[in-house]
Scaffold this active site. Structure first.
Site, PDB file in Angstrom:
ATOM      1  N   CYS A  21      -6.177  -0.429  -9.541  1.00 24.09           N
ATOM      2  CA  CYS A  21      -5.252   0.410 -10.318  1.00 24.09           C
ATOM      3  C   CYS A  21      -5.837   0.679 -11.751  1.00 24.09           C
ATOM      4  O   CYS A  21      -6.445  -0.159 -12.460  1.00 24.09           O
ATOM      5  CB  CYS A  21      -3.840  -0.374 -10.875  1.00 24.09           C
TER       6      CYS A  21
ATOM      7  N   ARG B 227      -1.155  -2.310  -1.393  1.00 22.60           N
ATOM      8  CA  ARG B 227      -2.190  -3.237  -2.098  1.00 22.60           C
ATOM      9  C   ARG B 227      -1.611  -4.888  -2.242  1.00 22.60           C
ATOM     10  O   ARG B 227      -2.193  -5.676  -2.014  1.00 22.60           O
ATOM     11  CB  ARG B 227      -2.899  -2.709  -3.121  1.00 22.60           C
TER      12      ARG B 227
END
Length: 418
Positions: free
Chosen positions: A117, A397
């Site tokens: 991220c 995720r």
């Protein structure tokens, strides 16, 4: 898979929900499995895209990996390569954890810079400084980090910041080093304790996880073992907030309440009723939420991974709230998306000022990272009309079947693949 969630707002969540194994625990444990001779069995492994990528990383290194019914089996007797290509590491930041494991096992590692991220700068300098103190030689070339050591030797390491990833990487490297390693100012997260327990079950000598100073006495080899991953405290916190924000009544099972004490405290401040019984947390949302201030801190402080979800709750709380983000400098991307839905949020550096509004309105929004994405799903639960959350690959995720789980509680979410 990528796609979008179509969320129909206005439904109160009621019922019981069970959480899975911790994403942030299973990934370093999978990396640690590369250290063992023989078969390692890991239980309570969630089906997440991050887990899928880490399985690819292990297989690329030469391990045999099987994943059935939340049981993951790893045989790493025949590790063939110490190089992990960019095609894998750019998908997953935790892939950098194989650096410490491969270095300890093979005396070398060649790992491309990791991805994950985009929530702020997460440099590997603490990892690399620690590995150098253990005797590793490090070169950076062509986007790869090359680490070499004929023999790692125990050292006294003081981390400038209690980085979770650096703590884990150094633990993995130190377990097969010669002599004793002391890691000071180590991260205290429950996932660090889980990794210590796993390593010790393989025959390592590690103590001190959870208190800030970790002592590792190196051993010559490690053996395969069986281990059950702890529950995901961030998933627990997310469903707690989902119940509070929808005036719901939800019981979250398979939880460890001590791991989410800061979240429990803040939810009680908002007026939510939180009832704790052994491994179950029941949250009853109030008819009107109160504003609170939060500040993210390393564990046992308020977790940065719950900040976006809590900000969503504060957008419809009475009064003004302040959120201070001290961990990642770029973790307010969800604020702009929440403003699309009618939230009143002003950003000043690492501080967000939030004035509660009576209601949010459905809109097209984008998940910019994992926790920001799930925060937008929570916003959609209480917004008037329909909210479309795009780019849900980020959410997948870290959350297993979140749409199905929330729908079981009364939400109306449709997943559309694109």
């Amino acid at each position: 898979m990528n796609g979008k969630y179509i969320v129909m707002g206005g439904n109160r969540l009621v019922g019981k929900i069970s959480v899975g194994g911790a994403k942030n625990s299973v990934l370093p444990i999978m990396a640690a499995a590369l250290l063992a001779e023989g078969k390692t069995t890991i239980e309570n492994v969630p089906y997440l895209s991050d887990v899928e990528v880490m399985k690819e990383v292990l297989r690329h290194a030469g391990a045999v990996v099987e994943h059935k019914h939340r049981r993951l089996e790893v045989e790493a007797d025949k590790i063939q390569t110490s190089e992990i290509p960019e095609t894998l590491t750019r998908k997953l930041r935790a892939s950098n954890l194989v650096m410490g494991a491969l270095l300890a096992r093979m005396g070398k590692a060649n790992v491309a810079y990791p991805g994950g991220c985009s929530i702020g700068s997460r440099p590997l300098d603490l990892h690399l400084k620690g590995l150098q103190l253990l005797g590793a030689e490090i070169k950076e070339k062509g986007g790869f980090i090359q680490v070499r050591a004929s023999q790692l030797v125990g050292a006294d390491i003081h981390l400038d910041f209690p980085s979770v990833g650096a703590t884990e990487n150094l633990m993995l490297a130190a377990v097969l080093a010669k002599g004793t390693t002391v890691i000071r100012n180590a991260a205290k997260e429950p996932e660090i304790v889980d990794l210590q327990n796993f390593l010790n079950a393989m025959g390592a000598h590690v103590r001190g996880a959870g208190v800030g100073t970790i002592v590792v006495k190196g051993v010559k080899s490690l053996r395969g073992t069986k281990h059950e991953v702890i529950p995901d405290r961030i998933e627990v916190a997310t469903y707690m907030i989902a119940s509070a924000i929808t005036q719901g009544d939800v019981s979250i099972t398979n939880a460890i309440p001590e791991h989410v004490e800061p979240v429990i405290a803040k939810l009680r401040e908002t007026g939510a009723e939180v009832i704790v019984e052994r491994d179950t947390i029941r949250v009853c949302g109030p008819s009107s939420l109160k504003s609170v201030n939060i500040k993210t801190l390393p564990y046992p402080g308020f977790p940065t991974d719950v900040q976006p979800q809590m900000m969503t709750l504060l957008t419809i709380s009475q009064g003004a709230s302040m959120v201070t983000e001290t961990i990642f400098e770029n973790r307010f991307k969800h604020a702009a998306e929440l403003r699309r839905m009618g939230a009143d949020i002003t950003l000043e550096g690492r501080v967000a000022l939030i004035k509660g509004v009576p209601r949010l309105s459905g809109a097209f929004v984008e998940a910019t990272d994992l926790r920001a994405g799930v925060a937008l799903v929570l916003a959609g639960l209480v917004a008037e009309g329909i909210t479309v959350v795009e780019n849900i690959s980020h959410i997948l995720r870290g959350y297993e079947c979140i749409d199905r789980k929330l729908n079981q509680l009364g939400a109306k979410i449709v997943c559309v693949e694109t």
